[in-house]
Scaffold this motif. Structure first.
Motif, PDB file in Angstrom:
ATOM      1  N   ARG A 146      21.684   6.792 -73.354  1.00  0.00           N
ATOM      2  CA  ARG A 146      21.930   7.796 -72.311  1.00  0.00           C
ATOM      3  C   ARG A 146      23.238   7.517 -71.577  1.00  0.00           C
ATOM      4  NH1 ARG A 146      16.603   8.476 -68.702  1.00  0.00           N
ATOM      5  NH2 ARG A 146      17.986   9.922 -67.627  1.00  0.00           N
ATOM      6  N   ASP A 147      23.848   8.585 -71.065  1.00  0.00           N
ATOM      7  CA  ASP A 147      25.041   8.450 -70.233  1.00  0.00           C
ATOM      8  C   ASP A 147      24.732   7.721 -68.936  1.00  0.00           C
ATOM      9  OD1 ASP A 147      26.530   9.883 -72.072  1.00  0.00           O
ATOM     10  OD2 ASP A 147      26.308  11.781 -71.003  1.00  0.00           O
ATOM     11  N   ARG A 148      23.568   8.010 -68.374  1.00  0.00           N
ATOM     12  CA  ARG A 148      23.153   7.414 -67.098  1.00  0.00           C
ATOM     13  C   ARG A 148      21.683   7.022 -67.187  1.00  0.00           C
ATOM     14  NH1 ARG A 148      25.543  12.097 -65.863  1.00  0.00           N
ATOM     15  NH2 ARG A 148      27.646  11.967 -65.044  1.00  0.00           N
ATOM     16  N   THR A 149      21.366   5.829 -66.694  1.00  0.00           N
ATOM     17  CA  THR A 149      19.966   5.413 -66.611  1.00  0.00           C
ATOM     18  C   THR A 149      19.285   6.247 -65.546  1.00  0.00           C
ATOM     19  OG1 THR A 149      20.538   3.172 -67.267  1.00  0.00           O
ATOM     20  CG2 THR A 149      18.446   3.460 -66.130  1.00  0.00           C
ATOM     21  N   GLY A 150      18.044   6.598 -65.787  1.00  0.00           N
ATOM     22  CA  GLY A 150      17.278   7.388 -64.831  1.00  0.00           C
ATOM     23  C   GLY A 150      15.811   7.299 -65.151  1.00  0.00           C
ATOM     24  N   SER A 151      15.066   8.253 -64.652  1.00  0.00           N
ATOM     25  CA  SER A 151      13.636   8.265 -64.967  1.00  0.00           C
ATOM     26  C   SER A 151      13.463   8.472 -66.466  1.00  0.00           C
ATOM     27  CB  SER A 151      12.925   9.362 -64.170  1.00  0.00           C
ATOM     28  OG  SER A 151      13.486  10.619 -64.465  1.00  0.00           O
ATOM     29  N   ALA A 152      12.354   8.013 -66.996  1.00  0.00           N
ATOM     30  CA  ALA A 152      12.101   8.095 -68.430  1.00  0.00           C
ATOM     31  C   ALA A 152      12.074   9.553 -68.903  1.00  0.00           C
ATOM     32  CB  ALA A 152      10.782   7.411 -68.761  1.00  0.00           C
ATOM     33  N   ILE A 153      12.772   9.803 -70.008  1.00  0.00           N
ATOM     34  CA  ILE A 153      12.809  11.129 -70.628  1.00  0.00           C
ATOM     35  C   ILE A 153      12.581  10.979 -72.129  1.00  0.00           C
ATOM     36  CG2 ILE A 153      14.307  12.173 -68.880  1.00  0.00           C
ATOM     37  CD1 ILE A 153      16.646  11.837 -70.855  1.00  0.00           C
ATOM     38  N   SER A 154      12.278  12.070 -72.786  1.00  0.00           N
ATOM     39  CA  SER A 154      12.043  12.076 -74.225  1.00  0.00           C
ATOM     40  C   SER A 154      13.338  11.776 -74.977  1.00  0.00           C
ATOM     41  CB  SER A 154      11.505  13.445 -74.638  1.00  0.00           C
ATOM     42  OG  SER A 154      11.371  13.507 -76.036  1.00  0.00           O
ATOM     43  N   MET A 155      13.281  10.734 -75.813  1.00  0.00           N
ATOM     44  CA  MET A 155      14.436  10.334 -76.620  1.00  0.00           C
ATOM     45  C   MET A 155      13.945   9.826 -77.966  1.00  0.00           C
ATOM     46  SD  MET A 155      16.678   8.222 -73.797  1.00  0.00           S
ATOM     47  CE  MET A 155      17.939   7.803 -74.974  1.00  0.00           C
ATOM     48  N   ASP A 156      14.852   9.798 -78.941  1.00  0.00           N
ATOM     49  CA  ASP A 156      14.518   9.274 -80.260  1.00  0.00           C
ATOM     50  C   ASP A 156      15.787   8.750 -80.925  1.00  0.00           C
ATOM     51  OD1 ASP A 156      13.088   8.629 -82.553  1.00  0.00           O
ATOM     52  OD2 ASP A 156      12.401  10.674 -82.937  1.00  0.00           O
ATOM     53  N   ALA A 157      15.600   7.833 -81.866  1.00  0.00           N
ATOM     54  CA  ALA A 157      16.653   7.349 -82.755  1.00  0.00           C
ATOM     55  C   ALA A 157      16.057   7.409 -84.151  1.00  0.00           C
ATOM     56  CB  ALA A 157      17.057   5.926 -82.400  1.00  0.00           C
ATOM     57  N   ALA A 158      16.836   7.840 -85.155  1.00  0.00           N
ATOM     58  CA  ALA A 158      16.298   8.047 -86.494  1.00  0.00           C
ATOM     59  C   ALA A 158      17.291   7.587 -87.555  1.00  0.00           C
ATOM     60  CB  ALA A 158      15.958   9.526 -86.692  1.00  0.00           C
ATOM     61  N   LEU A 159      16.753   7.041 -88.650  1.00  0.00           N
ATOM     62  CA  LEU A 159      17.580   6.490 -89.719  1.00  0.00           C
ATOM     63  C   LEU A 159      16.787   6.517 -91.025  1.00  0.00           C
ATOM     64  CD1 LEU A 159      20.154   4.854 -90.588  1.00  0.00           C
ATOM     65  CD2 LEU A 159      18.944   2.802 -89.806  1.00  0.00           C
ATOM     66  N   TRP A 181      11.821   8.784 -92.652  1.00  0.00           N
ATOM     67  CA  TRP A 181      12.671   8.438 -91.520  1.00  0.00           C
ATOM     68  C   TRP A 181      12.033   7.278 -90.757  1.00  0.00           C
ATOM     69  CZ3 TRP A 181      17.322  10.622 -90.084  1.00  0.00           C
ATOM     70  CH2 TRP A 181      17.682  11.795 -90.741  1.00  0.00           C
ATOM     71  N   GLN A 182      12.836   6.311 -90.359  1.00  0.00           N
ATOM     72  CA  GLN A 182      12.425   5.273 -89.425  1.00  0.00           C
ATOM     73  C   GLN A 182      12.853   5.784 -88.051  1.00  0.00           C
ATOM     74  OE1 GLN A 182      10.632   2.621 -90.547  1.00  0.00           O
ATOM     75  NE2 GLN A 182      10.821   3.711 -92.489  1.00  0.00           N
ATOM     76  N   THR A 183      11.943   5.813 -87.088  1.00  0.00           N
ATOM     77  CA  THR A 183      12.242   6.417 -85.791  1.00  0.00           C
ATOM     78  C   THR A 183      11.697   5.577 -84.645  1.00  0.00           C
ATOM     79  OG1 THR A 183      10.215   7.723 -85.725  1.00  0.00           O
ATOM     80  CG2 THR A 183      12.124   8.732 -86.820  1.00  0.00           C
ATOM     81  N   ASP A 184      12.121   5.915 -83.455  1.00  0.00           N
ATOM     82  CA  ASP A 184      11.613   5.283 -82.233  1.00  0.00           C
ATOM     83  C   ASP A 184      11.471   6.338 -81.129  1.00  0.00           C
ATOM     84  OD1 ASP A 184      10.732   3.189 -80.589  1.00  0.00           O
ATOM     85  OD2 ASP A 184      12.749   2.855 -79.809  1.00  0.00           O
ATOM     86  N   PRO A 185      10.570   7.308 -81.316  1.00  0.00           N
ATOM     87  CA  PRO A 185      10.394   8.340 -80.294  1.00  0.00           C
ATOM     88  C   PRO A 185       9.630   7.802 -79.089  1.00  0.00           C
ATOM     89  CG  PRO A 185       8.761   8.623 -82.002  1.00  0.00           C
ATOM     90  CD  PRO A 185       9.659   7.483 -82.438  1.00  0.00           C
ATOM     91  N   GLY A 186       9.926   8.352 -77.933  1.00  0.00           N
ATOM     92  CA  GLY A 186       9.187   7.956 -76.740  1.00  0.00           C
ATOM     93  C   GLY A 186       9.867   8.434 -75.477  1.00  0.00           C
ATOM     94  N   GLN A 187       9.374   7.944 -74.364  1.00  0.00           N
ATOM     95  CA  GLN A 187       9.946   8.226 -73.049  1.00  0.00           C
ATOM     96  C   GLN A 187      10.754   6.989 -72.642  1.00  0.00           C
ATOM     97  OE1 GLN A 187       9.367  11.279 -71.301  1.00  0.00           O
ATOM     98  NE2 GLN A 187       8.579  11.834 -73.317  1.00  0.00           N
ATOM     99  N   TRP A 188      12.062   7.125 -72.573  1.00  0.00           N
ATOM    100  CA  TRP A 188      12.940   5.976 -72.340  1.00  0.00           C
ATOM    101  C   TRP A 188      13.861   6.217 -71.153  1.00  0.00           C
ATOM    102  CZ3 TRP A 188      10.626   2.577 -75.092  1.00  0.00           C
ATOM    103  CH2 TRP A 188      10.121   2.889 -76.346  1.00  0.00           C
TER     104      TRP A 188
END
Length: 133
Positions: free
Chosen positions: A70-83, A91-98
């Motif tokens: 994220r550009d700025r740290t803040g309250s947890a929001i929905s994010m993912d990384a995929a490869l 796909w290997q992923t890491d979905p969650g609230q980060w």
């Protein structure tokens, strides 16, 4: 956490790949902070609203790693990384609230092309068939 997407979600990633986000670079782009660990160098990045997805590589291990920062740290929001391997379907992923970043997601990919991407609040960016060795 490393997870493999179920087939229905994989179809969503495939759709996202054809409609990858083409957003202007954010005013304060996120920087790579070494989230993948020692020995990983940045191969590329892709901006999306609210942050940046980074793909890295460790040549001594033959592994790629993806993180969405994220550009700025803040309250947890929905994010993912995929490869995934471009020749593969899982796909290997890491979905969650980060608060800061999603991932790292690792994959052994020496000598192979990879597809990679990430999301912030349901806005995806995906790159296909990249970094072939």
């Amino acid at each position: 956490m490393h997870r493999t997407l179920v087939r229905g979600a994989a179809a969503a990633l495939a759709l996202a790949a054809t409609a990858a986000v083409a957003a202007p670079a954010p005013a304060t782009a996120a920087g790579y902070g070494g989230q993948c660990g020692d020995g990983y160098g940045v191969l590329g990045s892709a901006d999306l609203p609210g942050g940046t997805v980074f793909i890295t590589y460790n040549s001594s291990q033959g592994k790629n790693c993806v993180v969405t920062v994220r550009d700025r740290t803040g309250s947890a929001i929905s994010m993912d990384a995929a490869l995934k391997l471009s020749s593969g379907t899982s796909w290997q992923t890491d979905p969650g609230q980060w608060q800061t970043y999603a991932g790292p997601v690792y994959l052994s990919a020496a000598g192979q092309c990879v597809d990679w991407g990430g999301s912030i609040q349901d806005r995806w960016v995906v790159r296909n068939g990249t970094f072939c060795s």
